[in-house]
Design an enzyme around this catalytic site. Structure first.
Site, PDB file in Angstrom:
ATOM      1  NE  ARG A  93      -4.071  -2.800  -6.591  1.00  0.00           N
ATOM      2  CZ  ARG A  93      -4.792  -3.977  -7.022  1.00  0.00           C
ATOM      3  NH1 ARG A  93      -3.988  -4.541  -8.139  1.00  0.00           N
ATOM      4  NH2 ARG A  93      -5.883  -4.406  -7.012  1.00  0.00           N
ATOM      5  CG  HIS A 145      -3.575  -7.574  -3.829  1.00  0.00           C
ATOM      6  ND1 HIS A 145      -3.932  -6.291  -3.537  1.00  0.00           N
ATOM      7  CD2 HIS A 145      -4.470  -7.686  -4.990  1.00  0.00           C
ATOM      8  CE1 HIS A 145      -4.606  -5.800  -4.376  1.00  0.00           C
ATOM      9  NE2 HIS A 145      -5.072  -6.838  -5.051  1.00  0.00           N
TER      10      HIS A 145
END
Length: 704
Positions: A556, A494
């Site tokens: 996200r 991420h």
């Protein structure tokens, strides 16, 4: 006039408050709030269970009692919470109701908006202004949870004009230490249980998050040091690791990774052989196949398409388990192919090949018909590292980033020759998906300034830098490096990484990930889980909506950015386990994560912007995107396919799939100078940070 009216309104409120005090009107609570405790909730991000058409969640803490949040009518319970942006001790909550108040409700606090603690409850709410003092709770998120409405008829819900939270914020900004590398406790064909040694924290560890390969699979309390991840597939390799978090929302760096291959299941029976394989369409670069579905005692997981030459099978396509056909692309014109199809199940049992082998000859080379969409694909280069950012230089050659080796490589697509032009300094991989990621040039000035804009993970953060390229010496001038933006949190996964200049070269946009802390995405003071916008020299544009680099939030893990011919920015985003999404980005827009994943979760909440298209994760995990002649092209990794989608107004229509299984995982697509497209694969080594252990291609794709 506006400031004058605000002063008059403030004076009226003050006079009214004094009058109420003189009249003996009591506030609700067992004591008095500290006069020094400030209002913490003004203009903070708000999330609700539902919203009526007029009144989104963001109106509940805008400081204006003329606006309001209203829930959907005739539904109990309903809730709304505000994200204070940091852990706070909550001493007072002030609710200003419209006529649609709550007779029964509670006030809750939470560190993660998932587990809530009640700090106040009543079944005798009367509406108006309810000032709840002498409260005692600690959390980053504060919620009003209504269970019974004042107006119980079917046309009304709950309606709050203002939701004020008062208290003091903590000063804990130190994340826990990394947990110990997990060890295997037990495994089955569809689950793995792991254990780890505890993290330490200056205040205390409140919980652990367990991931496999970047996907959250279990959460436990801070006193628990074991967890089980389920919903796995038999005979598949997974990488498990753990992050720790504290009550302030600080998230640790990850543990080491434990690799586990789940045992095979007891299923040893392969599916039946696909029947009646035949061609339903033939072009110069593709063949459309169809077959009769296989059957299996457990279930068909998918199909594989092979080209058989002299007894050797080469995989050229694939299809999902419910499919009864697929399109095989990337073929050569006027060439004979020999297709055989197999079926496989979830335990990797594969059927025998279909018989007889289907012989098909592609059409002669011709112009690419508009209905064909994607035509020829020609390999122009290979690389043994993860190919991430890619740009085309004015002379038609290519520069691309090697994510794990931290080098920038110069490729001549006409000859296939390539050369490393230099190593970017201060890059550090993350044993996952961090490293050397984004690469961009300014379309308005590169011919004169030769700046390369680069996004990468450093030992302390993710950051954006620029370094000059010397086209004469064909080298990276590392001594010219300028750091443009720092402080983007890093983690194993991420990390985002995509860069894209606006077509006029005025602004540089960057996609970031939430650093495996979903709360970052809704915090507009954080640079994580965002689309960022900066000037080419790193300064912050004066019209950015939050007076920092943030342009949009609630993301996200942003992996793709592309502008269309109207100057609109499209964004591609990884989901967790449900769906990926393509978004059309607007200034200051909230795209819903972590409350919303694609269209799942509380995506109907007022204020969240819905995606323009979603993809099941198994058919997606899509990364790079590009726009060519009014079509959006989306490169997918786990889905091993390319989507082509027509941009029609603000919608995406006429969705087609190409290269399904042909080249494996696809990461990056960029426009080529001739109106075609560059496409880079991402096969092998793309989740471990190890240099030079991949097997990737860069292809030129002719599009219609």
């Amino acid at each position: 006039m506006r400031n004058g009216m605000q002063r008059i309104r403030a004076l009226i409120i003050t006079v009214c408050a004094v009058a109420l005090a003189v009249a003996g009107v009591a506030t609700i609570g067992a004591g008095t709030a500290s006069a020094a405790d400030p209002l913490l909730s003004l203009h903070k991000a708000a999330t609700a269970s539902s919203s009526g058409g007029c009144c989104g969640a963001s109106f509940v803490d805008d400081g204006d009692s003329a606006t309001r949040w209203a829930s959907a009518p005739n539904a109990d319970p309903q809730w709304i919470y505000v994200d204070l942006g940091a852990t706070a001790h909550v001493s007072r909550v002030r609710l200003q109701w419209d006529l649609s108040c709550a007779t029964a409700y509670e006030i809750d606090v939470s560190a993660d908006h998932k587990t809530w603690s009640k700090i106040y409850a009543t079944s005798a709410g009367k509406g108006g202004v309810e000032d709840l003092t002498a409260l005692d709770g600690t959390g980053r998120f504060v919620r009003m949870y209504g269970t019974e409405r004042c107006r119980a008829d079917a046309t009304h819900g709950y309606s709050l004009q203002e939701f004020g939270v008062y208290g003091t914020t903590g000063t804990d900004t130190t994340p826990p230490s990394a947990p110990g590398t997990p060890t295997l406790v037990s495994d089955t064909s569809n689950s793995v249980t792991v254990a780890w040694t505890a993290s330490t924290d200056d205040v205390g560890v409140s919980g652990y998050d367990v991931y496999h390969d970047g996907q959250l699979c279990a959460q436990v309390s801070g006193s628990t040091l074991t967890a089980t991840c389920g919903s796995l597939s038999p005979n598949v390799a997974y990488g498990f690791y753990v992050n720790a978090r504290d009550a302030a929302g600080n998230v640790s760096q990850p543990s080491g990774t434990l690799s586990v291959t789940t045992p095979p299941s007891n299923d040893t029976t392969p599916p039946t052989v696909p029947g009646s394989v035949h061609a339903t369409g033939v072009t110069s670069s593709g063949v459309t196949l169809a077959w009769t579905a296989s059957t299996d005692d457990v279930g068909v997981a998918g199909y594989r398409v092979y080209n058989v030459v002299n007894g050797t099978r080469t995989k050229v396509g694939s299809a999902d388990g419910t499919a009864t056909g697929t399109q095989v692309d990337g073929l050569s014109p006027n060439t004979a192919y020999h297709f055989q199809v197999t079926a496989y199940d979830g335990n990797a049992n594969e059927s025998a090949g279909s018989t007889p082998v289907l012989d098909v000859t592609t059409s002669p080379a011709s112009d690419c018909a508009p209905s064909q969409g994607v035509c020829t694909a020609t390999r122009v280069g290979t690389d043994d590292d993860v190919v991430w950012g890619l740009v085309t230089l004015p002379d038609g050659t290519i520069l691309f980033n090697e994510r794990d080796a931290h080098d920038i490589v110069h490729l001549n697509p006409k000859t296939g020759t390539k050369k490393s032009i230099g190593t970017v300094p201060n890059v550090q991989s993350t044993d996952g998906e961090g490293g050397l990621t984004g690469l961009e040039i300014n379309p308005a000035s590169f011919g004169s300034d030769h700046w390369l804009y680069i996004m990468h993970t450093s030992p302390s953060d993710n950051r954006i830098v620029r370094i000059k390229y010397d086209p004469t010496a064909d080298t990276l001038q590392t001594g010219t490096e300028q750091v443009l933006l720092t402080g983007i949190q890093r983690n194993k996964y991420h990390n985002g990484g995509r860069l894209r200049f606006s077509p006029d070269g005025e602004y540089l946009f960057a996609g970031t990930g939430d650093a495996q802390n979903g709360a970052n995405a809704q915090n507009t003071s954080s640079l994580n889980g965002k689309v960022l916008r900066i000037d080419p020299d790193g300064t912050i544009p004066a019209d950015n909506p939050f007076h920092n680099a943030v342009w949009s939030y609630g993301h996200r893990n942003v992996q793709g950015l592309a502008f269309d011919s109207q100057g609109r920015l499209w964004e591609q985003e990884f989901g967790n386990s449900v769906m990926d999404e393509t978004n059309l980005i607007t200034k200051g827009g909230d795209y819903g994560w972590p409350s919303c994943e694609g269209t799942s979760g509380t995506c109907g909440t007022g204020g969240f912007i819905a995606p323009k298209h979603t993809y099941p994760v198994a058919e997606g995990s899509c990364s790079g995107i590009t726009v060519i002649r009014g079509f959006l092209y989306v490169a997918c990794q786990r889905g091993t396919r390319l989507y082509r989608e027509r941009i029609s107004g603000s919608s995406l229509t006429d969705v087609q799939e190409f290269f399904n299984g042909t080249y494996g995982r696809l990461r990056t697509v960029e426009p080529a100078p001739d109106g075609g497209m560059w496409m880079a694969t991402s096969n092998g080594g793309d989740k471990d940070g190890t240099p030079h252990n991949s097997d990737n291609q860069i292809l030129h794709v002719t599009v219609s």
